[in-house]
Motif scaffolding. Sequence first.
Motif, short mmCIF file in Angstrom:
data_model
loop_
_atom_site.label_atom_id
_atom_site.label_comp_id
_atom_site.label_asym_id
_atom_site.label_seq_id
_atom_site.Cartn_x
_atom_site.Cartn_y
_atom_site.Cartn_z
N ASN A 234 31.88 26.77 -38.46
CA ASN A 234 32.51 25.36 -38.05
C ASN A 234 33.64 24.89 -38.99
N SER A 236 35.85 21.37 -38.48
CA SER A 236 35.74 20.28 -37.75
C SER A 236 37.27 19.78 -37.58
N GLN A 237 37.42 18.74 -36.82
CA GLN A 237 38.62 18.01 -36.74
C GLN A 237 39.09 17.18 -38.01
N GLN A 238 37.99 16.94 -38.69
CA GLN A 238 38.34 16.11 -40.13
C GLN A 238 38.84 17.32 -40.77
N ASP A 239 38.39 18.61 -41.03
CA ASP A 239 39.07 19.49 -41.77
C ASP A 239 40.62 19.95 -41.41
#
Length: 302
Positions: A234, A236-239
Amino acid sequence: MQFNDDADLDTSQVQDYRGSGGGGGGGFGFPLGGLALGGGGLGIVGLVLWLVISHFAGGGSSNSLSGQPNNSQINQCKTGAQANASQDCRDVALVNSIQAYWGDQFARSGKTYRKATTIFFTNRQQTGCGTGTTGMGPFYCPADQHVYIDLSFFKELQTRFGATGGPFVEGYVLAHEYGHHVQNLLGTSKNIGKGSGATSGSVRLELQADCYAGVWANHATSTPASNGKPLITNVSQQDIANALDTASRIGDDFIQKNLGSGQVNSGSFTHGTSSQRQHWFTTGYQSGNPATCDTFTTNDLG
C-alpha cells in the motif's frame, strides 16, 4: 505505506558502515557545505562536482571504502514484517523494491541492469569519489556505483527543512539516488553540460532523477520481492503528499531563501526549484513511464 509481511528481503544490497571509522583522508575531499557526487545529493548543495562526474561517470567498480562493514544488524532484516517495524529493515526493503523495478524495466527494454549497493554510514565515509560526509546529504558515486546515506538525514529533513517526513519519504530519497544510478548505466550522466543555472544540465539531471523516483512510486505496489510476492502492499495519497512536501523543501529556491542568504539566485541553481521538483516527481508518478522523464529536450521544466 505498508510492506507485505511475508515478502523476503535481500540484505546483500545494503552494507552497514555506521561506526566503522570509515572517514579517513585521501582521495577527493569535499569543501564545507558539501558537493554532491553525480548530481545526487539531496542535502544543502552548492555545485555538482563536475570534475568527478566527467572523470568517473560510467567508470568501473573501484572500491575505495575504508573501514569494515558490520552487517549484523542489517542481516537480521528477513521479512516485510520487519520492514514495517524497523527503519533499517524498511530502507533495505525500499532499496530492494527500487532495484527490482529497474531490473524489470531494463529487461523489458533489452538492457541489463547492474545493481548498486547502498552504504549506510555516519559522519564521514571514504568512497570511490572521495570522502563523503553527513553534511552532503545522500549521494550517488558513479566511480564505485554505490549510493551513500547517513540515515540521520531523514530526521534532518524534518528538524531543519521543516518537512512532514514519513516512511515513504525515505523511498522518494532513495529512489532519487537510484535514478542517478540509472542515468549512469544509460550514459546520460556523461552527456550533460557543465555549470549551473535554471536550465543547466545539472538541473535537468536532478529533475529527471525526481521523475524516475515518481515512476518507481507508481509501480511500488506491483513490484515483487525475490519470492514473487509484492514487496509493498500500500502507498497512500498521504505518502505521495509527504514526498511532494519533501520535494518542496529541497528545491534550490527554498534552500537559498530559507536556509541560505535569503536571496534567490537562479544562476546558481543545481537541482531545480521546489515547484519543478514536485512537477517532475508527479510526472513520473502519474505516467509510470520512464520515457516521460526526458528533461533534456524540453524547454518547459515546469
